[in-house]
Motif scaffolding. Structure first.
Motif, PDB file in Angstrom:
ATOM      1  N   LEU A 175      48.306  42.188  37.332  1.00  0.00           N
ATOM      2  CA  LEU A 175      49.052  42.061  38.581  1.00  0.00           C
ATOM      3  C   LEU A 175      50.397  42.747  38.473  1.00  0.00           C
ATOM      4  O   LEU A 175      50.834  43.449  39.397  1.00  0.00           O
ATOM      5  N   GLU A 234      49.684  42.690  48.016  1.00  0.00           N
ATOM      6  CA  GLU A 234      49.457  41.814  46.877  1.00  0.00           C
ATOM      7  C   GLU A 234      48.013  41.324  46.791  1.00  0.00           C
ATOM      8  O   GLU A 234      47.416  41.326  45.717  1.00  0.00           O
ATOM      9  N   THR A 269      45.299  40.276  43.733  1.00  0.00           N
ATOM     10  CA  THR A 269      45.122  38.872  43.364  1.00  0.00           C
ATOM     11  C   THR A 269      43.775  38.339  43.820  1.00  0.00           C
ATOM     12  O   THR A 269      43.215  37.451  43.200  1.00  0.00           O
TER      13      THR A 269
END
Ligand code: HEM
Lengths: 461, 219
Positions: free
Chosen positions: A79, A92, A96
């Motif tokens: 990440l 994001e 994720t």
């Protein structure tokens, strides 16, 4: 897969069974050996490594650097690297949710994705290559999880290398594998080279990585340790108002609270009526109206929840007559004749207990800080006279022996008062200071031992 | 005497049938790689036993969790050993299950007729990780608190549902007593129950199909 394949597979399996073994005892025997080996390994790990101590959870301590369990570290690192990519790095949930989600979905549906009936490696180069690169990547990302992406000097070289090893090489390899999935030899080369270069780049990252600073995880787990930790914290933060035994009833020498009448906090009035949790709340929140500042981080102080708990434990076991204190190690090991004390073993705990409450940043102390070895020797308005190796007139030695230093220009005025200002040190503590300065202020126990005139350990016959 | 007892039992529950059906089976030549599944199972059972012991002293509340663990480490005879085993067992179990999965993948043992065994296996893998994730919070120390904070945060980035998942995991917007209670219940009741049931099906399927043989040239 058609019925023909299935029949073939089942026939082959029957043949293997004929050449095989019995589940009991052959297979089970191996299983038991393995489990027993693991059992022994567990015992060894539990006994010799154990579970490292950790401070209690403190929701207010937002400076704590969070780290997930080790087997999620690779994901964490992934990440972080992904976040550095331009443009998509900002989305994001791609990293994720989507990428791990796809990985798990592919893994789950493996039997339906890889539909060929073949099992031998030579006929499964593509899936084996993909999986191998993935596994190498996971292991390497886990190993690199501690390395920062931006070094202290602001260079992002490490981060770039990590992204190359963790994202670009595997991605390129995957693309090549899919494009040339007919060419077995090419796939083998691609996989080997990709794995090798990932290992090399990560190896470089690990070699360049800054030395990890040994983090101080001093956690008091036993009761005596907690009491001592509490006493140290108490001496640093509370003595100026409450005195070193909590007996102060009228505050003296504290600006703004001069002459303030308070209930001695070592009295039954306080100890019997205030519960542990109320006590830690008082310390955390302070008594703003009465003049006691807040100490808890939640309220802007500098103590964590765990540290406040130690103080409460200390107060209970040392002052509350309903509690019986366990045996506590002396502050410093007593000195033998001719033995020279060191900073690490003797001076540091003494200074922490008796001096740091005033001699740290933000307090009135003639700029004399005493929180580290260097500071003790190199700070203070009178730095050139405070600590002089081998000189018994060092100011420090004078003031702790109740001789105030007078101002040479105005002889009737005190330059430095006696130290500590309110209560004289015990003779054995003074003795430690004298021997330490007279012998040149050794820092470590080894340096001190080299200066000692008699061997510190008397050989037993 | 034993014979009579054995025969009596055999008549009621069929010990002989059990023996022939479960233990006295032919298997292909197995290698040491085939021991990883049963080793994972051994660890699961062992985690259960040590875990039960830990629950005797452990208190799932933010005020007492940390101290109760401290007490297990310092005050209970061999508490440190039991906790050490549980701690390292968790780590080893994740590693073993992962390697077991890799071995099944590399030998292509997930293919016909063992597809369902593989699907159940994925369930086992995810629940094992779930055990690790929920167990990690229980000591309520800095490491576990903040690991769970970021862990649940990551779950919260799911588009649309993120907010809901985050709150469902934490029992509110922040980590609290509710979170601990929830993770505790998941760690000692919900996930182990699922895990045990899945292991049961996994084993049933393995006994039904037998272990796959090591892939040969013609396979
Ligand atoms: C708690 C976790 C698990 C336990 C207790 C467990 C247990 C076992 C046992 C005892 C065996 C037979 C012995 C062996 O081949 O090793 C086995 C085989 C197998 N496992 Fe698992 N397993 C677990 C996780 C998994 C996972 C994560 C997968 C894959 C996603 C998986 C897929 C399989 C398959 C396909 C077989 C058949 C292998 C063959 O016949 O060669 N298992 N498992």
């Amino acid at each position: 897969m058609n019925d023909e394949n299935k029949k073939q597979i089942n026939e082959r399996y029957e043949k293997q069974l004929e050449k095989g073994e019995r589940f009991w005892p052959d297979t089970i025997f191996k299983d038991l050996v393995m489990s027993f080996g693991i059992f022994i390994l567990l015992l060894l790990l539990a006994t010799f490594i154990g579970v490292p101590g950790e401070p209690k959870a403190d929701p207010s301590d937002t400076s704590y650097i969070p780290r997930p369990e080790w087997y999620f570290l690779f994901l964490f690192k992934f990440l972080a690297l992904y976040g550095q990519l331009p443009v998509i790095g900002k989305i994001e949930w791609l990293a994720t949710v989507l990428i791990p989600g796809i990985a798990i979905a592919v893994l789950t549906l493996m039997p339906f994705i890889e539909k060929s009936p073949y099992r031998h490696y030579s006929k499964r180069i593509l899936p084996i290559s993909i999986m191998s690169i993935m596994v190498v990547g996971i292991v390497l990302l886990t190993l690199m999880s501690d390395v920062p992406t931006v070094s202290k000097d602001g260079s992002s070289l490490l981060g770039t290398l990590q992204t190359i090893a963790g994202i670009f090489i595997p991605l390129t390899a995957y693309i090549l594998l899919f494009v040339f999935k007919k060419n077995t030899r090419f796939m083998l080369w691609t996989t080997s080279l990709a794995a090798l270069s990932m290992i090399l780049v990560s190896g470089t990252v690990l070699a360049l990585a800054p030395e990890k600073e040994a983090e101080e995880t001093e956690v008091a787990t036993t009761l005596p340790d907690q009491i001592v930790a509490g006493q140290d914290l108490y001496s640093i933060h509370c003595t100026e108002c409450h005195g070193d035994d909590g007996a102060v009833a009228v505050i003296t020498g504290v600006e703004g609270l001069e002459g303030e009448k308070i209930t001695p906090i070592n009295s039954r009035d306080v100890l019997y009526t205030v519960t542990d949790s109320a006590m830690s709340e008082v310390i955390g929140y302070g008594r703003p109206n009465a003049g006691m500042p807040p100490f808890g981080k939640t309220y802007g102080g500098e103590l964590t929840k765990g540290e406040i708990d130690y103080i409460v434990i200390f107060m209970r076991y040392m002052w509350d007559d309903r509690f019986e204190a366990p045996e506590i190690k002396p502050l410093f090991p007593p000195l033998a004749d001719g033995e020279v004390p060191s900073y690490d073993v003797h001076i540091q705990p003494i200074v922490k207990r008796y001096c740091i409450s005033c001699h740290r940043a933000g307090k009135d102390n003639n700029n004399y800080l005493m929180t580290t070895y260097e500071e003790i020797l190199t700070t203070g308005d009178q730095v050139s006279n405070n600590v002089i190796a081998g000189d018994e007139n060092s100011y420090l030695l004078q003031v702790i022996q109740e001789h105030a230093i007078m101002n040479p220009e105005k002889p009737e005025e005190e330059l430095i008062g006696v130290m500590p200002p309110t209560k004289a040190l015990k003779p054995d503590v003074i003795d430690v200071f004298i021997r330490w300065i007279m012998n040149g202020m050794p820092q470590t126990a080894e340096e001190a031992a080299a200066l000692s005139t008699t061997p510190t350990t008397t050989p037993t016959p | 005497m034993w014979k009579t007892v054995y025969n009596w039992l055999d008549e009621r529950i069929g010990l002989n049938d059990l023996y022939t059906n479960i233990l006295d089976r032919p298997e292909p030549k197995t290698s040491w790689w085939n021991t990883l599944g049963s080793a994972s199972m051994f660890l699961f059972i062992f985690q259960g036993l040590t875990g039960i012991f830990l629950t005797v002293y452990y208190t799932p509340s933010p005020d007492h969790a940390y101290d109760s663990i401290n007490y297990i480490m310092e005050g209970v005879a061999f508490g440190w050993l039991i906790r050490g085993i549980h701690h390292w067992g968790a780590t080893l179990m994740v590693i073993l299950v992962f390697i077991h999965m890799l071995r099944v993948f590399y030998t292509a043992s997930f293919k016909y007729p063992r597809e369902l065994t593989w699907l159940i296996g994925i369930g086992l893998f995810l629940t094992t990780l779930g055990m690790g994730f929920t167990g990690y919070l229980l000591p309520w120390n800095q490491k576990s608190f903040w690991a769970t904070t970021v862990g649940t945060q990551i779950a919260g980035t799911v588009p649309f549902l993120g907010e809901f998942i985050l709150k469902a995991l934490r029992g509110g917007p922040d980590l609290s007593a509710l979170t601990l209670q929830r993770f505790f219940s998941a760690h000692i009741w919900i996930i182990p129950a699922i895990l045990a049931a899945l292991i049961g099906i996994h084993l049933f399927l393995i006994i039904k199909h037998g272990e796959s043989h090591w892939p040969q040239k013609e396979d």
